[in-house]
Design a protein around this motif. Structure first.
Motif, PDB file in Angstrom:
ATOM      1  N   LEU A  43      43.555 104.912  80.952  1.00 47.00           N
ATOM      2  CA  LEU A  43      44.112 106.297  80.515  1.00 47.00           C
ATOM      3  C   LEU A  43      44.897 105.983  79.254  1.00 47.00           C
ATOM      4  CD1 LEU A  43      45.521 107.415  83.823  1.00 47.00           C
ATOM      5  CD2 LEU A  43      43.376 107.912  82.853  1.00 47.00           C
ATOM      6  N   SER A  44      45.511 105.087  78.830  1.00 44.62           N
ATOM      7  CA  SER A  44      46.159 104.870  77.723  1.00 44.62           C
ATOM      8  C   SER A  44      46.493 103.466  77.393  1.00 44.62           C
ATOM      9  CB  SER A  44      47.557 105.751  77.378  1.00 44.62           C
ATOM     10  OG  SER A  44      48.159 105.041  78.554  1.00 44.62           O
ATOM     11  N   GLU A  45      47.185 103.232  76.540  1.00 52.68           N
ATOM     12  CA  GLU A  45      47.446 101.637  76.183  1.00 52.68           C
ATOM     13  C   GLU A  45      48.581 101.153  77.104  1.00 52.68           C
ATOM     14  OE1 GLU A  45      46.257  99.775  73.707  1.00 52.68           O
ATOM     15  OE2 GLU A  45      45.124 101.378  73.009  1.00 52.68           O
ATOM     16  N   THR A  46      49.037 101.946  77.774  1.00 61.10           N
ATOM     17  CA  THR A  46      50.040 101.467  79.124  1.00 61.10           C
ATOM     18  C   THR A  46      49.922 101.913  80.343  1.00 61.10           C
ATOM     19  OG1 THR A  46      51.602 103.616  78.580  1.00 61.10           O
ATOM     20  CG2 THR A  46      51.931 101.501  77.028  1.00 61.10           C
ATOM     21  N   SER A  47      48.730 102.731  80.717  1.00 62.14           N
ATOM     22  CA  SER A  47      48.290 102.859  82.089  1.00 62.14           C
ATOM     23  C   SER A  47      47.019 103.060  82.503  1.00 62.14           C
ATOM     24  CB  SER A  47      48.994 104.449  82.226  1.00 62.14           C
ATOM     25  OG  SER A  47      48.373 105.328  81.337  1.00 62.14           O
ATOM     26  N   GLY A  48      46.487 103.055  83.383  1.00 63.25           N
ATOM     27  CA  GLY A  48      45.242 102.875  83.982  1.00 63.25           C
ATOM     28  C   GLY A  48      44.869 103.163  85.325  1.00 63.25           C
ATOM     29  N   LEU A  49      43.753 103.520  85.883  1.00 63.11           N
ATOM     30  CA  LEU A  49      43.293 103.838  87.330  1.00 63.11           C
ATOM     31  C   LEU A  49      42.354 102.662  87.439  1.00 63.11           C
ATOM     32  CD1 LEU A  49      42.795 107.704  86.941  1.00 63.11           C
ATOM     33  CD2 LEU A  49      44.880 106.608  88.032  1.00 63.11           C
ATOM     34  N   SER A  50      42.074 102.444  88.862  1.00 60.14           N
ATOM     35  CA  SER A  50      41.354 101.466  89.264  1.00 60.14           C
ATOM     36  C   SER A  50      40.891 101.799  90.763  1.00 60.14           C
ATOM     37  CB  SER A  50      41.987  99.942  89.497  1.00 60.14           C
ATOM     38  OG  SER A  50      42.967  99.971  90.352  1.00 60.14           O
ATOM     39  N   LEU A  51      39.465 101.455  91.037  1.00 56.33           N
ATOM     40  CA  LEU A  51      38.902 101.913  92.280  1.00 56.33           C
ATOM     41  C   LEU A  51      38.195 100.785  92.827  1.00 56.33           C
ATOM     42  CD1 LEU A  51      38.216 104.016  94.486  1.00 56.33           C
ATOM     43  CD2 LEU A  51      36.218 104.580  93.195  1.00 56.33           C
ATOM     44  N   LYS A  52      38.448 100.274  94.038  1.00 55.96           N
ATOM     45  CA  LYS A  52      37.995  99.120  94.575  1.00 55.96           C
ATOM     46  C   LYS A  52      37.324  99.403  95.884  1.00 55.96           C
ATOM     47  CE  LYS A  52      41.253  95.681  92.555  1.00 55.96           C
ATOM     48  NZ  LYS A  52      42.245  94.583  92.939  1.00 55.96           N
ATOM     49  N   ASN A  53      36.333  98.642  96.230  1.00 58.81           N
ATOM     50  CA  ASN A  53      35.516  98.728  97.641  1.00 58.81           C
ATOM     51  C   ASN A  53      34.861  97.465  97.786  1.00 58.81           C
ATOM     52  OD1 ASN A  53      32.710  99.616  98.952  1.00 58.81           O
ATOM     53  ND2 ASN A  53      34.361 100.754  99.669  1.00 58.81           N
ATOM     54  N   SER A  54      34.737  97.153  99.159  1.00 63.68           N
ATOM     55  CA  SER A  54      34.023  96.015  99.772  1.00 63.68           C
ATOM     56  C   SER A  54      33.737  96.241 101.094  1.00 63.68           C
ATOM     57  CB  SER A  54      35.166  94.711  99.695  1.00 63.68           C
ATOM     58  OG  SER A  54      36.018  94.761 100.490  1.00 63.68           O
ATOM     59  N   ILE A  55      32.552  95.716 101.476  1.00 68.44           N
ATOM     60  CA  ILE A  55      32.080  95.985 102.888  1.00 68.44           C
ATOM     61  C   ILE A  55      31.637  94.350 103.192  1.00 68.44           C
ATOM     62  CG2 ILE A  55      30.164  96.898 104.139  1.00 68.44           C
ATOM     63  CD1 ILE A  55      29.858  99.183 102.164  1.00 68.44           C
ATOM     64  N   SER A  56      32.012  94.062 104.363  1.00 67.83           N
ATOM     65  CA  SER A  56      31.890  92.802 104.816  1.00 67.83           C
ATOM     66  C   SER A  56      31.163  92.803 106.358  1.00 67.83           C
ATOM     67  CB  SER A  56      33.294  92.035 105.012  1.00 67.83           C
ATOM     68  OG  SER A  56      33.962  91.903 103.915  1.00 67.83           O
ATOM     69  N   TYR A  57      30.458  91.595 106.435  1.00 64.93           N
ATOM     70  CA  TYR A  57      29.526  91.600 107.699  1.00 64.93           C
ATOM     71  C   TYR A  57      29.683  90.207 108.044  1.00 64.93           C
ATOM     72  CZ  TYR A  57      25.740  91.213 111.272  1.00 64.93           C
ATOM     73  OH  TYR A  57      25.055  91.020 112.255  1.00 64.93           O
ATOM     74  N   TYR A  58      30.265  89.663 109.071  1.00 71.33           N
ATOM     75  CA  TYR A  58      30.618  88.333 109.512  1.00 71.33           C
ATOM     76  C   TYR A  58      30.073  88.220 110.986  1.00 71.33           C
ATOM     77  CZ  TYR A  58      33.593  83.942 110.489  1.00 71.33           C
ATOM     78  OH  TYR A  58      34.087  83.024 110.975  1.00 71.33           O
TER      79      TYR A  58
END
Length: 320
Positions: free
Chosen positions: A192-207
């Protein structure tokens, strides 16, 4: 074990993703591919604010390599006196706004009985690993990372003649273990700026795992997912992290011979953490997480950590 607590209280994650939770947590460090690792981060003490109650004793984060402009191509071939074989390769390259890393490995172990008692000290096993990953710079402020982790393993130990196929299974001990581990990783980062940000994570697992011993078979499948949205702000004296996440974990046993061990669990969480640095030698980190579990209800997880440095001496105090 971390700080005297059992292993289940230390969270093992890969690039910030909890890929080894629940039933899929049955793995050894020798099953972790080393050639594509950049570093291993270890946090001793509660990390429950960002990673939940499973990290109440600490955290181990396996950090993968990222591609650079200069191409990298590594091969590793290793043999052991116990007739084991490791063959692996790693490739990475970044061109313009796109980059990729590819890791592939084959590990083989021969049934080994150094004491000559007719039982294997090392089982016979074959393991295949394949981890491709794609890195994209969508803009000057936005980046995307997508990858797949695949591990397929079969191993058999017990009576040496039986493992080598010389005799039948009658009245002889054996244990076979077949494992399939498949997971995806998707990460979107926006500054968003030099000092802030957004992140989105996703994982799907099959074991998928099947264990066989004389007169008993255990077989089951775990399907899990992890989704998290996070906001980060780094100030001159104070850093903030806040976010929400949602986890699912479902296990189904194939043809159970005893009590029903199937389960379906969902956990919704929200968290906020602040790191205050009033001086060069003093850090105060405070955090609060709230988790709601579909079976066990609501949990409030507070955390406090203090770091004080004076000369060559550092002192830590933390709890959660």
């Amino acid at each position: 074990r971390n700080q005297g607590l059992d292993g289940r209280y230390t969270e093992i994650i890969r690039d910030g993703f909890p890929l080894y939770a629940g039933f899929s947590g049955g793995l050894g460090l020798l099953q972790i591919a080393p050639l594509d690792l950049k570093q291993v981060e270890v946090i001793k003490g509660s990390a429950s604010t960002l990673y939940g109650g499973g990290a109440i004793a600490g955290l181990v984060n396996l950090v993968s390599r990222t591609p650079e402009k200069e191409r990298e191509l590594n091969f590793l071939l290793n043999g052991t006196s116990a007739l084991g074989l490791d063959a692996s390769g790693f490739y990475s390259k970044k061109s313009g706004k796109a980059g990729t890393t590819i890791y592939a490995a084959f590990n083989h172990g021969t049934a080994y009985d150094p004491a000559e008692i007719g039982l294997t000290a090392i089982p016979e096993f074959n393991r295949f690993t394949f981890n491709p990953k794609l890195f994209l710079d969508l803009s000057t402020r936005t980046s995307l990372t997508a990858g797949i982790n695949t591990v397929i393993e079969t191993r058999m130990g017990g009576d040496l003649d039986l493992v080598k196929g010389k005799v039948g299974p009658d009245n002889r001990y054996f244990e076979t273990n077949r494992t399939g581990r498949y997971s995806s990783q998707l990460s979107l980062m926006h500054r968003l700026s030099e000092t802030s940000g957004l992140s989105l994570k996703n994982s799907i697992s099959y074991y998928d795992r099947k264990i066989s011993i004389p007169a008993y078979v255990f077989s089951g499948v775990q399907k899990a997912s992890f989704t998290e949205a996070t906001y980060n702000h780094a100030g001159s004296r104070s850093d903030w992290v806040a976010g929400i996440n949602f986890l699912t974990d479902r296990f189904n046993e194939d043809e159970p011979a005893g009590p029903d061990r199937d389960y379906s669990q969902n956990t919704s969480g929200a968290f906020i953490q602040n790191t205050w640095k009033p001086s060069a030698g003093f850090n105060l980190e405070t955090g609060l997480r709230g988790d709601y579990h579909n079976d066990y209800g609501f949990f409030l997880l507070p955390r406090l950590s203090v770091l004080y440095k004076t000369g060559p001496v550092s002192m830590r105090l933390g709890g959660g």
